[in-house]
Design an enzyme around this catalytic site. Structure first.
Site, PDB file in Angstrom:
ATOM      1  N   LYS A   1       1.011  -1.129   0.041  1.00  0.00           N
ATOM      2  CA  LYS A   1       0.004  -0.083  -0.073  1.00  0.00           C
ATOM      3  C   LYS A   1       0.841   1.223   0.088  1.00  0.00           C
ATOM      4  O   LYS A   1       2.101   1.132   0.160  1.00  0.00           O
ATOM      5  CB  LYS A   1      -0.974  -0.074   1.339  1.00  0.00           C
ATOM      6  CG  LYS A   1      -0.346   0.054   2.540  1.00  0.00           C
ATOM      7  CD  LYS A   1      -1.215  -0.041   3.782  1.00  0.00           C
ATOM      8  CE  LYS A   1      -0.314  -0.081   5.070  1.00  0.00           C
ATOM      9  NZ  LYS A   1      -1.191  -0.068   6.276  1.00  0.00           N
TER      10      LYS A   1
ATOM     11  N   ARG B   1     -10.362   0.590  14.923  1.00  0.00           N
ATOM     12  CA  ARG B   1     -10.354   1.107  13.417  1.00  0.00           C
ATOM     13  C   ARG B   1     -11.592   0.778  12.805  1.00  0.00           C
ATOM     14  O   ARG B   1     -12.596   1.397  12.521  1.00  0.00           O
ATOM     15  CB  ARG B   1      -9.099   0.941  12.781  1.00  0.00           C
ATOM     16  CG  ARG B   1      -8.831   1.816  11.663  1.00  0.00           C
ATOM     17  CD  ARG B   1      -7.336   1.948  11.621  1.00  0.00           C
ATOM     18  NE  ARG B   1      -6.721   0.799  11.158  1.00  0.00           N
ATOM     19  CZ  ARG B   1      -5.265   0.384  10.984  1.00  0.00           C
ATOM     20  NH1 ARG B   1      -4.271   1.527  10.955  1.00  0.00           N
ATOM     21  NH2 ARG B   1      -4.904  -0.816  10.564  1.00  0.00           N
TER      22      ARG B   1
ATOM     23  N   TYR C   1      14.392  30.844   5.034  1.00  0.00           N
ATOM     24  CA  TYR C   1      13.554  31.881   5.783  1.00  0.00           C
ATOM     25  C   TYR C   1      13.842  31.744   7.208  1.00  0.00           C
ATOM     26  O   TYR C   1      14.059  30.956   7.828  1.00  0.00           O
ATOM     27  CB  TYR C   1      11.947  30.998   5.359  1.00  0.00           C
ATOM     28  CG  TYR C   1      11.680  30.964   3.743  1.00  0.00           C
ATOM     29  CD1 TYR C   1      10.826  32.118   3.276  1.00  0.00           C
ATOM     30  CD2 TYR C   1      11.478  29.803   3.093  1.00  0.00           C
ATOM     31  CE1 TYR C   1      10.466  32.178   2.184  1.00  0.00           C
ATOM     32  CE2 TYR C   1      10.973  29.831   1.808  1.00  0.00           C
ATOM     33  CZ  TYR C   1      10.670  30.998   1.426  1.00  0.00           C
ATOM     34  OH  TYR C   1      10.048  31.021   0.150  1.00  0.00           O
TER      35      TYR C   1
ATOM     36  N   MET D   1      10.358  24.848   0.645  1.00  0.00           N
ATOM     37  CA  MET D   1       9.402  23.684  -0.119  1.00  0.00           C
ATOM     38  C   MET D   1      10.025  23.022  -1.230  1.00  0.00           C
ATOM     39  O   MET D   1       9.721  21.643  -1.119  1.00  0.00           O
ATOM     40  CB  MET D   1       8.220  24.540  -0.806  1.00  0.00           C
ATOM     41  CG  MET D   1       7.159  23.649  -1.558  1.00  0.00           C
ATOM     42  SD  MET D   1       5.783  24.361  -2.405  1.00  0.00           S
ATOM     43  CE  MET D   1       4.736  25.049  -0.930  1.00  0.00           C
TER      44      MET D   1
END
Length: 379
Positions: free
Chosen positions: A40, A138, A271, A319
């Site tokens: 998965k 779940r 940043y 990013m």
């Protein structure tokens, strides 16, 4: 530098290590147990189609995924094996399960009937697994509500185009030091199975063991064992003993230096000006950022390996880019390969190192790196 990647940053997937891990896991569980390859989330970021091929080469005939879309990708790539979808899917998608020959999980008569009706419309029979909640909270029938489940499953068993293939549940703390709760889950699983089979409900196949249970709880192996994170050479937690299973990391993350600059004392990078040079320094830029899975909270702790030298990240990870202080690297140049995660044979930076520094788990690190970065497969 890999031109095919179309950018100077990539994930390198070592298929020989994956092959080694599969063989090691099969040896651990024994020849009488089936290895279910959990691929998965695009094989935990490693590439589900390629992982399926190596599993196939090792005789694995059952894969597990989380969504029908993941199953469709495998089918469209030519996969003929049984594909179990471990997540519940609403009734409206039942026809997709039938069309793509997916083995779903269910925990209600209504959901089972939707699959039955979709199969009947196509003149087919669909097989499915009972989902049992033994303590994960779940999905699944409640393990302590056996009487209600038996009545529901009796109706399911009468559906003409729906067949119960087996039963599965998931262990929530098999990777913890204390296995008491996992043993309680195992007991509930066995009690539920005994009750429904005593009621005449046929359940041919049992699967309970996840990666940690494969390593530590042989009594849970039953018919099939679901190997997930260990396929990819990562251990489920720091509480398991690596001596219990020999595996090798499959994923490395690499990049090339795209820019170099010499900066004076007092120069700020990134940043927020989190890095300000306290002496003249050399700063390298990599075409890799948090959108590629390199977590921004790793910035104050992050290190990479450049030409055998461990170097710190300079400032906040952006990013799409990040900067590295390579002042201590002799003769560093544009194009030099940087190991973001992996080893040069002497130094190493692991998924666990990044996960520990950022308060998460190695699963998330590998999945995140595998989303946008191009993959290069090596043997």
């Amino acid at each position: 530098m890999y031109k095919e990647a179309l950018r100077p940053a990539w994930v390198e997937i070592n298929l020989s290590h994956l092959d080694y891990n599969i063989k090691s896991i099969k040896k651990k569980i024994g020849l009488d147990k089936e290895l279910i390859g959990v691929i998965k989330a695009d094989g935990y970021g490693h590439g589900s189609i390629e992982a399926a091929e190596i599993l196939r080469e090792n005789g694995v005939t059952t894969f597990a995924i989380a969504t029908f879309f993941e199953a469709m990708i495998l089918r469209n790539a030519g996969a003929k094996e049984r594909i179990i979808c471990l997540g519940l899917s609403p009734d409206i998608y039942a026809d997709t399960a039938v069309e793509y020959d997916i083995t779903p999980v269910f925990c209600s008569y209504e959901n089972a009937k939707a699959y039955n009706d979709a199969a009947a419309a196509k003149g087919k029979t669909i097989e499915a697994l009972i989902a049992l909640d033994t303590g994960m909270g779940r999905i699944g029938y409640q393990a302590d509500q056996i009487d209600e489940a038996v009545e529901d499953l009796k109706k399911v068993a009468e559906l003409p185009n729906f067949k119960i293939h087996g039963i599965f549940s998931h262990l929530s703390t098999a990777d913890a030091t204390d296995l008491t709760y996992s043993r309680e889950q195992e007991e509930k699983y066995n009690r539920f199975y005994d009750a429904i089979t005593a009621a005449g409900i046929e359940v041919p196949y049992r699967t309970l063991a996840n990666s940690a249970a494969i390593m530590r709880m042989p009594s849970t192996h039953f018919d099939g064992c679901r190997a997930g994170i260990i396929l990819y050479g990562l251990y489920p937690s720091h509480d398991v003993d690596p001596a219990d299973l020999s595996i090798k990391p499959v994923m490395s993350v690499k990049a090339n230096i795209v820019h170099l600059k010499d900066v004076p004392e007092g120069f700020s990078v990134g940043y927020g000006r989190k890095y300000i040079s306290d002496a003249p320094a050399r700063i390298a830029t990599l075409n890799l950022g948090y959108a590629d899975g390199y977590p921004r909270p790793y910035s104050p702790y992050g290190k990479v390996i450049v030409n055998g030298v461990v170097c710190p990240i300079a400032g906040n990870i952006c990013m799409d880019q990040c900067m590295v202080d390579v002042t201590e690297v002799p003769d560093v140049k544009v194009g030099d390969e940087v190991i973001v995660m992996g080893t040069d044979g002497v130094n190493s930076i692991t998924a666990d190192d990044i996960a520990d520094a950022t308060g998460t788990i190695n699963y998330e690190i590998s999945c995140a790196f595998g989303q946008r970065l191009p993959k290069v497969f090596v043997r």
